[in-house]
Enzyme design. Structure first.
Site, PDB file in Angstrom:
ATOM      1  N   LEU A  19       0.815  -1.205   0.000  1.00 58.12           N
ATOM      2  CA  LEU A  19       0.000   0.000   0.000  1.00 58.12           C
ATOM      3  C   LEU A  19       0.854   1.262   0.000  1.00 58.12           C
ATOM      4  O   LEU A  19       0.527   2.242  -0.670  1.00 58.12           O
ATOM      5  CB  LEU A  19      -0.932   0.003   1.215  1.00 58.12           C
ATOM      6  CG  LEU A  19      -2.030  -1.061   1.249  1.00 58.12           C
ATOM      7  CD1 LEU A  19      -2.857  -0.927   2.525  1.00 58.12           C
ATOM      8  CD2 LEU A  19      -2.937  -0.948   0.023  1.00 58.12           C
ATOM      9  N   ASP A  61      14.246   3.247   9.875  1.00 58.62           N
ATOM     10  CA  ASP A  61      13.632   2.259  10.754  1.00 58.62           C
ATOM     11  C   ASP A  61      12.747   3.039  11.711  1.00 58.62           C
ATOM     12  O   ASP A  61      13.241   3.762  12.575  1.00 58.62           O
ATOM     13  CB  ASP A  61      14.718   1.492  11.515  1.00 58.62           C
ATOM     14  CG  ASP A  61      14.156   0.490  12.507  1.00 58.62           C
ATOM     15  OD1 ASP A  61      12.923   0.447  12.688  1.00 58.62           O
ATOM     16  OD2 ASP A  61      14.956  -0.242  13.124  1.00 58.62           O
ATOM     17  N   ASN A  88       2.175   4.192   7.309  1.00 61.84           N
ATOM     18  CA  ASN A  88       1.790   2.951   6.656  1.00 61.84           C
ATOM     19  C   ASN A  88       2.666   1.765   7.056  1.00 61.84           C
ATOM     20  O   ASN A  88       2.239   0.620   6.946  1.00 61.84           O
ATOM     21  CB  ASN A  88       1.854   3.136   5.132  1.00 61.84           C
ATOM     22  CG  ASN A  88       1.756   1.825   4.393  1.00 61.84           C
ATOM     23  OD1 ASN A  88       0.686   1.243   4.264  1.00 61.84           O
ATOM     24  ND2 ASN A  88       2.894   1.344   3.890  1.00 61.84           N
ATOM     25  N   SER A 139      -4.533   1.725   9.609  1.00 62.78           N
ATOM     26  CA  SER A 139      -4.848   0.686  10.575  1.00 62.78           C
ATOM     27  C   SER A 139      -5.142  -0.596   9.804  1.00 62.78           C
ATOM     28  O   SER A 139      -4.398  -0.962   8.898  1.00 62.78           O
ATOM     29  CB  SER A 139      -6.027   1.117  11.457  1.00 62.78           C
ATOM     30  OG  SER A 139      -6.315   0.145  12.424  1.00 62.78           O
ATOM     31  N   TYR A 153      -1.417  -8.620  16.533  1.00 68.06           N
ATOM     32  CA  TYR A 153      -1.552  -7.656  15.436  1.00 68.06           C
ATOM     33  C   TYR A 153      -2.730  -6.724  15.722  1.00 68.06           C
ATOM     34  O   TYR A 153      -2.619  -5.498  15.587  1.00 68.06           O
ATOM     35  CB  TYR A 153      -1.759  -8.399  14.117  1.00 68.06           C
ATOM     36  CG  TYR A 153      -1.865  -7.517  12.903  1.00 68.06           C
ATOM     37  CD1 TYR A 153      -0.784  -6.774  12.454  1.00 68.06           C
ATOM     38  CD2 TYR A 153      -3.064  -7.426  12.187  1.00 68.06           C
ATOM     39  CE1 TYR A 153      -0.883  -5.954  11.319  1.00 68.06           C
ATOM     40  CE2 TYR A 153      -3.177  -6.630  11.059  1.00 68.06           C
ATOM     41  CZ  TYR A 153      -2.085  -5.888  10.639  1.00 68.06           C
ATOM     42  OH  TYR A 153      -2.189  -5.080   9.518  1.00 68.06           O
ATOM     43  N   LYS A 157      -2.944  -2.536  16.456  1.00 58.94           N
ATOM     44  CA  LYS A 157      -3.829  -1.623  15.734  1.00 58.94           C
ATOM     45  C   LYS A 157      -4.828  -0.948  16.680  1.00 58.94           C
ATOM     46  O   LYS A 157      -5.195   0.210  16.482  1.00 58.94           O
ATOM     47  CB  LYS A 157      -4.558  -2.379  14.614  1.00 58.94           C
ATOM     48  CG  LYS A 157      -3.640  -2.883  13.518  1.00 58.94           C
ATOM     49  CD  LYS A 157      -2.855  -1.753  12.861  1.00 58.94           C
ATOM     50  CE  LYS A 157      -2.026  -2.252  11.686  1.00 58.94           C
ATOM     51  NZ  LYS A 157      -1.267  -1.137  11.034  1.00 58.94           N
ATOM     52  N   THR A 188      -0.700  -7.374  -1.159  1.00 54.19           N
ATOM     53  CA  THR A 188       0.610  -6.913  -0.717  1.00 54.19           C
ATOM     54  C   THR A 188       1.364  -8.136  -0.191  1.00 54.19           C
ATOM     55  O   THR A 188       0.838  -9.249  -0.198  1.00 54.19           O
ATOM     56  CB  THR A 188       0.491  -5.872   0.410  1.00 54.19           C
ATOM     57  OG1 THR A 188       0.032  -6.523   1.600  1.00 54.19           O
ATOM     58  CG2 THR A 188      -0.495  -4.770   0.036  1.00 54.19           C
TER      59      THR A 188
END
Length: 283
Positions: A19, A61, A88, A139, A153, A157, A188
């Protein structure tokens, strides 16, 4: 006579792939300036020749706060301003909650939450000074709810979204906008590059059940469709706090919200009975 569109400067993390790469290409194609940062910037080299005057590529980083502050400052000095900051950069680690080591759990939050926090902190002084700007926090569908094997994960978020809601209110006082973008599935390398925990045998039946559910195949979309949506978002005079990307995530968001409201309603009496104002102890 149409007024020429104002050229804006984007700062995009995780811009070398997925993305992030789509956002960078879409911004450059419309004539904007882009600062594209990533841990590995080699995949961006092909864009430099085509956009040498409007593209600045910098290795970064995002978990290194000192490096983030220096990079954002250098980006602003290079183009003279920042207009759109897109957080992102992200990673994904798969595993049941019980399986995560401390190192694996912390690593998940370092990029997805702390990385976005450091970039937001670094950009805010410049956006405040300008009295304008737009922070776009990428997100996920995982920001809507927790699911088996993606719990950490989701945690990263959820943390991102909680921080961003507060930042949106704080930044609004200075004319700075913020939007949390919640994408569904896109083609992706997030899934192919994700890490995994060491599997615990007791979870084998649940994993088998999940594999059956997912066996129907992917309904992921091309990243350019997400980029087109983000262009509409940043062009809006009144952008929303949240933007869902995709029919699947749109339907899921409503389903989760309705389920939560039904549960809250069913337990309303217990909830209300747990509160009764009294004077402070000792008064």
């Amino acid at each position: 006579m149409r007024t020429p569109r104002t050229v804006r400067t984007w700062f995009i993390t995780g811009a070398s792939r997925g993305l992030g790469r789509a956002f960078a290409e879409a911004a450059l194609e419309r004539g904007d300036q882009v600062v594209a940062v990533a841990r590995n910037v080699e995949p961006l080299r092909e864009l430099i020749a085509a956009y040498e005057d409007t593209l600045l590529v910098m290795p970064l980083d995002v978990t290194d706060r000192v490096a983030v502050l220096a990079t954002v400052s250098a980006a602003r000095d290079h183009f003279g301003r920042l207009d759109i900051v897109v957080n992102n950069a992200g990673t994904m680690s798969s595993g049941m909650i019980e399986e995560f080591t401390e190192e694996e759990a912390r690593a998940q939050l370092e990029v997805n939450f702390f990385g976005a926090l450091w970039v937001s902190q670094a950009a805010m002084p410049y956006l405040r000074e300008q009295g304008a700007g737009h922070i776009v926090q990428i997100s996920s569908i995982a920001g809507l709810g927790g699911f088996p094997t993606t719990g950490l994960y989701s945690a990263s978020k959820f943390a991102l979204e909680g921080m961003s809601e507060a930042l949106a209110m704080e930044a609004a006082n200075f004319g700075v906008k913020l939007t949390i973008v919640q994408p569904g599935g896109y083609w992706t390398d997030l899934y192919t590059s994700m890490t995994a925990t060491t599997l615990l045998p007791p979870y084998a039946p649940l994993r088998a059940e999940l594999e059956k559910r997912w066996a129907e195949g992917s309904i992921d979309s091309e990243p350019r469709l997400a980029a087109e949506a983000v262009l509409k978002l940043v062009d809006s005079e009144e952008p929303p706090l949240r933007l869902l990307l995709g029919s699947m995530v749109y339907d899921l968001a409503f389903g989760i919200s309705q389920q939560r409201m039904a549960t809250w309603g069913a337990w309303e009496q217990v909830s209300r009975a747990a509160e009764h104002a009294v004077q402070a102890p000792g008064t």
